[in-house]
Scaffold this motif. Structure first.
Motif, PDB file in Angstrom:
ATOM      1  N   ASP A 211      22.514  11.180  32.043  1.00 12.78           N
ATOM      2  CA  ASP A 211      22.317  10.540  30.752  1.00 12.78           C
ATOM      3  C   ASP A 211      23.560  10.839  29.922  1.00 12.78           C
ATOM      4  O   ASP A 211      24.191  11.876  30.123  1.00 12.78           O
ATOM      5  CB  ASP A 211      21.064  11.203  30.147  1.00 12.78           C
ATOM      6  N   LYS A 213      24.204  11.631  26.274  1.00 11.60           N
ATOM      7  CA  LYS A 213      23.469  11.893  25.023  1.00 11.60           C
ATOM      8  C   LYS A 213      24.338  11.715  23.785  1.00 11.60           C
ATOM      9  O   LYS A 213      23.825  11.409  22.714  1.00 11.60           O
ATOM     10  CB  LYS A 213      22.914  13.322  25.021  1.00 11.60           C
ATOM     11  N   GLY A 225      19.311   9.861  21.372  1.00 12.79           N
ATOM     12  CA  GLY A 225      18.269   9.842  22.402  1.00 12.79           C
ATOM     13  C   GLY A 225      18.850   9.519  23.767  1.00 12.79           C
ATOM     14  O   GLY A 225      18.202   9.729  24.793  1.00 12.79           O
ATOM     15  N   PHE A 268       9.922  15.936  33.982  1.00 12.34           N
ATOM     16  CA  PHE A 268      11.344  15.573  33.857  1.00 12.34           C
ATOM     17  C   PHE A 268      12.079  16.856  33.548  1.00 12.34           C
ATOM     18  O   PHE A 268      11.941  17.422  32.464  1.00 12.34           O
ATOM     19  CB  PHE A 268      11.444  14.520  32.754  1.00 12.34           C
ATOM     20  N   ASN A 284      10.734  17.807  29.990  1.00 12.56           N
ATOM     21  CA  ASN A 284      10.019  16.779  29.246  1.00 12.56           C
ATOM     22  C   ASN A 284       8.838  16.380  30.117  1.00 12.56           C
ATOM     23  O   ASN A 284       8.889  16.518  31.342  1.00 12.56           O
ATOM     24  CB  ASN A 284      10.911  15.576  28.964  1.00 12.56           C
ATOM     25  N   ARG A 286       7.390  13.347  30.437  1.00 14.30           N
ATOM     26  CA  ARG A 286       7.328  11.876  30.472  1.00 14.30           C
ATOM     27  C   ARG A 286       8.663  11.432  31.044  1.00 14.30           C
ATOM     28  O   ARG A 286       9.558  12.236  31.246  1.00 14.30           O
ATOM     29  CB  ARG A 286       7.117  11.341  29.056  1.00 14.30           C
ATOM     30  N   GLY A 288      12.387   9.876  31.043  1.00 13.18           N
ATOM     31  CA  GLY A 288      13.472   9.802  30.070  1.00 13.18           C
ATOM     32  C   GLY A 288      13.742   8.350  29.722  1.00 13.18           C
ATOM     33  O   GLY A 288      13.423   7.441  30.475  1.00 13.18           O
ATOM     34  N   ASP A 289      14.347   8.161  28.565  1.00 10.82           N
ATOM     35  CA  ASP A 289      14.762   6.834  28.153  1.00 10.82           C
ATOM     36  C   ASP A 289      16.206   6.972  27.683  1.00 10.82           C
ATOM     37  O   ASP A 289      16.445   7.733  26.741  1.00 10.82           O
ATOM     38  CB  ASP A 289      13.863   6.338  27.020  1.00 10.82           C
ATOM     39  N   PRO A 290      17.199   6.373  28.330  1.00 10.28           N
ATOM     40  CA  PRO A 290      17.133   5.243  29.268  1.00 10.28           C
ATOM     41  C   PRO A 290      16.966   5.568  30.756  1.00 10.28           C
ATOM     42  O   PRO A 290      16.962   4.630  31.563  1.00 10.28           O
ATOM     43  CB  PRO A 290      18.486   4.556  29.043  1.00 10.28           C
ATOM     44  N   GLU A 291      16.791   6.836  31.136  1.00 14.52           N
ATOM     45  CA  GLU A 291      16.744   7.144  32.574  1.00 14.52           C
ATOM     46  C   GLU A 291      15.694   6.315  33.322  1.00 14.52           C
ATOM     47  O   GLU A 291      15.887   5.923  34.465  1.00 14.52           O
ATOM     48  CB  GLU A 291      16.442   8.635  32.790  1.00 14.52           C
TER      49      GLU A 291
HETATM   50  N1  GLY Z   1      17.333  10.409  27.483  1.00 13.27           N
HETATM   51  C1  GLY Z   1      16.756  11.669  27.263  1.00 13.27           C
HETATM   52  C2  GLY Z   1      15.325  11.694  27.009  1.00 13.27           C
HETATM   53  O1  GLY Z   1      14.614  10.722  27.191  1.00 13.27           O
HETATM   54  O2  GLY Z   1      14.830  12.762  26.624  1.00 13.27           O
END
Ligand code: GLY
Ligand code: AMP
Length: 425
Positions: A211, A213, A225, A268, A284, A286, A288-291
């Protein structure tokens, strides 16, 4: 199957796109969703914080599975409250979501089970935190204990910065999330994101990503994010994945079960890979976003089959297959992000930009008088596949350059480390 997806970001658009491709699906609802998700699902207005209302909707619409995208509802216990009404959920319980909801909880678990992570201290008052920071010296990392929307972490390069970050936490800058602080040793190495699908007992490796960041090219500027991502992560070799499973994920699964909080859903792991192997930076609970966007582009198997297996405790009998291609997402954000993004500007050309091996996932978009407009910080995730990360990068930027949105911006160097590695080969 009738499915309800909760959330409204690029992560959820990618999940909706993949769920909608499943032959098992008969009906997909999304709450609240966004205009892109609206192409795959029926959008419903539900107050997600009102778990009883969500449960009533599920019963009324005969929902077979609820898929929870973001961490907020999980930490608030939505999975517990739905399960209490006999509704199947993909996502961890409130107690299991503490792996994301409390950094101190996770650090104590690591200490108890000898999981490699940065040395740390937990503090409930400024004076003792200051004393610890002064004793350890800089660089050092200061973290608000609770959820702070990615803003609660300061990597302090000098003592003054570290002390200012402590003041901000105890001043209430992060509300309740900062009432307790974790102070950590500064780790060096290369970061990677590692995902597992979990069913309470079994953790099934579910892909790797990296990612970006930081806001600006060259990985500088404020934290966001995530401005882009690619998968797979070259540092996550099969050997490194094995070590991560053995040294980090499996003891976590055992530990959570022993605590009476078996973990199910997406685990995650944010990792620092050094010469000594993987260390856990944070969990995390859930995607990741954008992962998630790059993972969904590479996933060969039926996502709904896998989510069902996780919800039913059947992952020990399940495997997962990936396409050989790399995938890469470039985030387009509205000017002002990560501060206050400008809303309402018109975005043109999104549908024409998508195509063979290119998906444009929506995050902060809305429809206003029939036009697609910006309605948040991160607005679009332009996602492409290719034989190499370099090829996926070329495809993603070619698609992005077909989008007509003068008020948007993006980084131009997503994937640079991986592309440099490919070029050096
Ligand atoms: N891209 C990092 C996150 O979703 O925490
Ligand atoms: P987090 O929200 O915990 O993922 O932290 C955000 C970012 O801060 C991470 O992606 C890392 O780049 C950095 N970071 C967090 N903890 C550490 C650490 N102990 N050492 C070095 N960098 C860290």
């Amino acid at each position: 199957m009738r499915v309800l997806l909760i959330g409204s970001g690029g992560r959820e658009h990618a999940l909706a796109w993949k769920i909608a491709a499943s032959p098992l699906l008969t009906k997909l609802y999304a709450a609240p969703g966004n205009p892109g998700i609206g192409g795959e699902a029926e959008l419903v207005t539900l107050d997600i914080a009102d778990h009883a209302a969500v449960a009533r909707f599920c019963t009324e619409k005969k929902i077979d599975l609820v898929v929870v995208g973001p961490e907020g509802p999980l930490v608030a216990g939505i999975a517990d409250d739905l399960r209490a009404e006999n509704i199947r959920v993909f996502g961890p319980s409130r107690a299991a979501a503490r792996l994301e909801g409390s950094k101190g909880f996770t650090k104590d678990l690591c200490a108890k089970y000898a999981i490699p992570t940065a040395a740390y201290g937990r503090f409930g008052d400024l004076a003792s935190a200051r004393a610890y920071v002064e004793r350890m010296g800089a660089p050092i990392v200061i973290k608000a204990d609770g959820l702070a929307a990615g803003k609660g972490v300061t990597v302090a390069i000098n003592l003054a910065e570290a002390l200012a970050a402590l003041d901000a936490c105890f001043d209430g800058s992060f509300g309740q999330a900062g009432a307790e602080v974790v102070v950590e040793e500064f780790l060096t190495g290369e970061e990677a994101s590692f995902f597992c699908l979990c069913d309470g007992v079994t953790a099934l490796p579910f892909g790797t990503a990296q990612d970006h960041k930081r806001l600006s090219d060259g990985d500088v500027g404020p934290n966001t994010g995530g401005m882009g991502a690619y998968s797979p992560a070259p540092v996550m070799t099969p050997e490194m994945i094995d070590r991560t499973m053995r040294e980090i994920v499996e003891p976590t699964m055992r530990g959570m079960a022993e605590l009476g909080a078996p973990f199910s859903g997406v685990l995650f792991a944010g990792l620092m890979i050094s010469d000594n192997g993987p260390k856990l930076i944070e969990y995390n609970t859930r995607f990741g976003d954008p992962e998630c966007q790059v993972l969904m582009m590479r996933l060969k198997d039926d996502l709904l089959v896998l989510l069902n297996a996780a919800a039913d405790g059947q992952l020990a009998h399940t495997s997962v297959r990936w396409r050989n291609e790399a995938a890469l997402t470039v985030v387009m954000a509205a000017k002002g992000y990560p501060g206050t993004p400008e809303k309402g500007s018109v975005i043109r050309g999104v549908e024409q930009a998508a195509g063979d091996g290119v998906e444009i996932f929506h995050a902060g978009t809305a429809i206003d008088s029939g036009a697609l407009v910006a309605n948040g910080g991160r607005v679009l995730g332009v996602t492409a596949t290719g034989g190499t990360v370099g090829e996926a990068q070329r495809q993603a930027y070619a698609a992005l350059d077909r989008i007509d949105w003068p008020q948007g911006f993006c980084r131009r160097d997503i994937g640079w480390q991986a592309v440099a590695r490919e070029q050096a080969r």
